[in-house]
Design a protein around this motif. Structure first.
Motif, short mmCIF file in Angstrom:
data_model
loop_
_atom_site.label_atom_id
_atom_site.label_comp_id
_atom_site.label_asym_id
_atom_site.label_seq_id
_atom_site.Cartn_x
_atom_site.Cartn_y
_atom_site.Cartn_z
N UNK A 88 0.83 -1.20 0.00
CA UNK A 88 0.00 0.00 0.00
C UNK A 88 0.88 1.26 0.00
N UNK A 89 1.96 1.23 0.78
CA UNK A 89 2.88 2.37 0.82
C UNK A 89 3.54 2.56 -0.55
N UNK A 90 3.91 1.47 -1.19
CA UNK A 90 4.54 1.56 -2.52
C UNK A 90 3.57 2.17 -3.53
N UNK A 91 2.32 1.78 -3.44
CA UNK A 91 1.31 2.31 -4.36
C UNK A 91 1.09 3.80 -4.11
N UNK A 92 1.10 4.22 -2.86
CA UNK A 92 0.91 5.62 -2.51
C UNK A 92 2.17 6.45 -2.74
N UNK A 93 3.26 5.75 -3.13
CA UNK A 93 4.52 6.47 -3.37
C UNK A 93 4.89 6.44 -4.84
N UNK A 94 3.91 6.20 -5.71
CA UNK A 94 4.19 6.13 -7.15
C UNK A 94 4.81 7.43 -7.64
N UNK A 95 5.71 7.32 -8.61
CA UNK A 95 6.43 8.49 -9.11
C UNK A 95 5.50 9.52 -9.74
N UNK A 96 4.44 9.04 -10.40
CA UNK A 96 3.55 9.99 -11.09
C UNK A 96 2.71 10.82 -10.13
N UNK A 97 2.79 10.52 -8.82
CA UNK A 97 2.06 11.34 -7.84
C UNK A 97 2.81 12.64 -7.54
N UNK A 98 4.07 12.69 -7.94
CA UNK A 98 4.85 13.91 -7.73
C UNK A 98 5.03 14.26 -6.26
N UNK A 99 4.90 15.52 -5.89
CA UNK A 99 5.10 15.93 -4.49
C UNK A 99 4.13 15.27 -3.53
N UNK A 100 2.98 14.77 -4.04
CA UNK A 100 2.01 14.12 -3.16
C UNK A 100 2.42 12.70 -2.79
N UNK A 101 3.49 12.20 -3.37
CA UNK A 101 3.97 10.84 -3.08
C UNK A 101 4.27 10.70 -1.59
N UNK A 102 3.81 9.61 -1.00
CA UNK A 102 4.04 9.37 0.42
C UNK A 102 5.53 9.28 0.72
N UNK A 103 6.29 8.62 -0.14
CA UNK A 103 7.72 8.47 0.09
C UNK A 103 8.42 9.82 0.05
N UNK A 130 9.58 1.42 -1.24
CA UNK A 130 10.42 0.40 -0.62
C UNK A 130 11.44 1.02 0.32
N UNK A 131 12.00 2.17 -0.05
CA UNK A 131 12.93 2.86 0.85
C UNK A 131 12.24 3.30 2.13
N UNK A 132 10.99 3.74 2.01
CA UNK A 132 10.25 4.14 3.21
C UNK A 132 9.98 2.94 4.11
N UNK A 133 9.62 1.81 3.49
CA UNK A 133 9.41 0.58 4.27
C UNK A 133 10.69 0.19 4.98
N UNK A 134 11.82 0.27 4.26
CA UNK A 134 13.10 -0.06 4.87
C UNK A 134 13.41 0.86 6.04
N UNK A 135 13.13 2.14 5.88
CA UNK A 135 13.40 3.13 6.93
C UNK A 135 12.56 2.85 8.17
N UNK A 136 11.30 2.49 7.98
CA UNK A 136 10.40 2.27 9.12
C UNK A 136 10.71 0.96 9.82
N UNK A 137 10.95 -0.10 9.05
CA UNK A 137 11.11 -1.43 9.64
C UNK A 137 12.54 -1.74 10.05
N UNK A 138 13.51 -0.98 9.49
CA UNK A 138 14.90 -1.28 9.80
C UNK A 138 15.41 -2.53 9.09
N UNK A 139 14.73 -2.95 8.05
CA UNK A 139 15.12 -4.15 7.32
C UNK A 139 16.13 -3.80 6.24
N UNK A 140 16.61 -4.83 5.55
CA UNK A 140 17.47 -4.59 4.40
C UNK A 140 16.63 -4.12 3.22
#
Length: 590
Positions: free
Chosen positions: A57-72, A81-91
């Motif tokens: 869901x986070x990846x979908x809300x962070x799509x590039x075509x959303x521009x500044x509105x992208x969650x990421x 995926x970078x946001x998920x990594x930042x929140x979870x501390x995973x690789x």
């Protein structure tokens, strides 16, 4: 703060408080320790599934075509995926995998939605209510059924998604299965991909395949489904070969060698056999092998040093012979055990196809196009060249690679029939011959015990029909023998367990447990299953399921077929007329 977040936060605090400490865990009895590990693993699967859905869901809300509105971007990172990594501390890899798995779970909910979870008073939850849970991310289904997965709508991988959602596959198994199979090239092939996925799912249930085993099996099956991809992939891997020499600051020199899978088998298999006695090799040896094993045990060098010395000796001997113009004499001068001892499995059909394709290519180069397959516009097409499988490899060898290696003497081929059994290998002695063991290694790849990764060279041949039970059992045949590592071989006898052959399948009967189907890790068996030969014939009446001694009655008749390979020597196959089938290899001096 929404109510669902608060509820999960309270649940987390409760769960953490309920977890026992180190002293309590260490004091658990064996049965309690394994049971608790199972429960914690089940809890983790549910948590991982929820994380995956949120990641998608986070990846979908962070799509590039959303521009500044992208969650990421609003969180200061580039992608979901970078946001998920930042929140979870995973690789990064785990974050990307979570996004993929979340998409699969969403697919499962779309093609096979679950009813909403009941509320406290037993009624269904309101779909519009944020404070009540809807359908669970994972569901605990007691009965696994392939029938529940067969008729699902949607894409070819819908059964994989639903199997994960139902708890029938782990996240890692599903991820490796999809990575190995890849995507079909065209929509028409989707049904074959789905059938392959269903077969691999059943293999996981019956044979307990690890994610690593499943990835290898799925890759081999993809090569069988898409021969064009297999040929391109073999060429892609071969083109990556390289050798780099790096001088270190301490004066040592490191060689970085990158080779394709077929070349690896030709290098590694003989080297591994040199150290097999040190690495848990078979107990049944000749006097010479026993003396060699005793010598190895007394050798003060480490395994790595022994490998390095063996490889360097082989290289220097061969290079010296080449420099001296000895050519083929290099093989004869090589140290014992370092020569070609790699075996390759090929069915009679594939060998005929490889030879026919080579003959067509030769005619085509000579401007003889009378037998070339044609496209609609009249252009000559490249025929399928056949595939074969080197011992221990899940990457196929193409027809040209097979024929070149046989001609050069670098590989020895063993022919298999359509049921996955080696042809014409039977004897009336107690032990399995070297050729029989090589055939079983190609068929089983290694120890057949589920979850065991011991390679074939370190395994022993087990008679599924005990030799001492009567004269009827005193035939040593590859079809009634399986490979087991030393530990599992002894364990089977110590616990009075036994293995039964039902047609082309082998079943482990362990006292007090349900029978377990032993799934071969061999790419050859994947090929035959893909072609509908193995498995479909197991209960057809041609193959019997007699638990005492399974037999095969074959009343087919055939016409003679033969083929020759290479220059200087040739390899051919033939089937005799009349009842039964006779097939073999022949060497001809030119």
């Amino acid at each position: 703060m929404t109510e669902i977040v608060q509820r999960v936060r309270e649940l987390t605090a409760t769960a953490v408080g309920a977890l026992p400490g180190v002293d309590e865990l260490s004091a658990l009895a064996d049965a309690s320790a394994t049971a608790l590990l199972g429960e914690l693993s089940r809890l983790r699967r549910h948590v991982d599934a929820a994380i995956a859905v949120l990641a998608a869901d986070i990846e979908r809300k962070s799509a590039r075509d959303l521009g500044p509105a992208s969650l990421a971007r609003r969180a200061g990172v580039r992608t979901g995926a970078e946001l998920v990594q930042k929140i979870t501390g995973s690789t990064r890899g785990d974050a990307i995998k979570a996004v993929r798995i979340g998409g699969m779970l969403e697919t499962a909910h779309a093609v096979a939605p679950l009813p909403p979870a009941p509320t406290g008073d037993g009624s269904a939850a309101d779909d519009n209510s944020e404070t009540e849970p809807g359908a669970p991310v994972l569901t605990e289904c007691a009965a696994r059924s392939v029938d529940d997965l067969t008729g699902l709508p949607g894409a070819w991988d819908a059964p994989v998604a639903v199997a994960v959602r139902n708890g029938w596959l782990t996240v890692d198994q599903a991820d490796r299965l999809k990575a190995g199979l890849g995507e079909p090239r065209c929509a028409d092939a989707a049904s074959r991909w789905r059938q392959a996925a269903l077969g691999l799912i059943v293999d996981c249930w019956d044979g307990g395949l690890t994610p690593e085993d499943l990835k290898r099996a799925a890759t081999a099956m993809r090569a069988c489904l898409d021969r064009e991809w297999a040929a391109h992939n073999a060429q892609r891997l071969h083109e990556q070969r390289s050798l780099k020499r790096i001088t270190r600051t301490d004066g040592m020199v490191a060689y970085h060698l990158l080779v394709d899978p077929l070349t690896d088998r030709q290098i590694w298999a003989p080297l591994y056999r040199q150290l097999a006695p040190r690495l848990g090799g078979p107990r049944f040896m000749t006097d010479d092998e026993r003396a060699r094993a005793s010598e190895l045990e007394r050798d003060a060098r480490s395994n790595e040093q022994l490998l390095a010395d063996t490889l360097v000796n082989a290289l220097t001997t061969g290079l010296s012979a080449i420099s001296a113009g000895a050519g083929d004499a290099a093989r004869a001068a090589a140290p014992a055990g370092t020569g070609s001892s790699v075996t390759i499995a090929v069915t009679t059909n594939e060998l005929h196809q490889a030879v026919a394709a080579e003959n067509l290519a030769r005619r085509h180069q000579q401007d003889d196009h009378s037998r070339c397959p044609r496209a609609d516009d009249g252009a000559c097409l490249v025929p399928e060249t056949g595939i074969a499988w080197a011992e221990g490899s899940s990457e196929p060898a193409t027809g040209p690679q097979l024929l070149a290696a046989i001609c050069d003497g670098r590989l020895g081929a063993i022919l298999f029939d359509e049921t996955g059994q080696a042809l014409d290998i039977t004897k009336h002695e107690r032990t399995f011959s070297g050729r029989q063991r090589r055939a079983m290694a190609l068929r089983d790849r290694g120890c057949l015990q589920p979850g065991c990764a011991m390679p074939a060279v370190a395994c022993e041949g087990h008679h599924i029909n005990p030799w001492g039970e009567g004269p009827a059992n005193r035939r040593t045949e590859t079809r009634d023998g399986v490979l087991l590592c030393r530990f599992h071989h002894l364990n089977l006898h110590n616990h009075r367990a036994h293995i039964e052959r039902r047609g082309t399948n082998y079943w482990l009967h362990w006292p007090g447990k349900e029978p377990t189907r032993l799934v071969s890790k061999s790419a050859l068996m994947m090929q035959l299953r893909t072609e509908g030969e193995v498995g479909a014939r197991a209960d057809s009446g041609v193959l019997t399921d007699d638990p005492g001694r399974s037999t095969r009655t074959d009343t087919r008749t055939g016409t003679g077929v033969g083929s020759g390979v290479g220059s200087g020597s040739s390899t051919g196959t033939g089937t005799g007329t009349g009842t039964g089938t006779g097939t073999g290899t022949r060497r001809q001096s030119r």
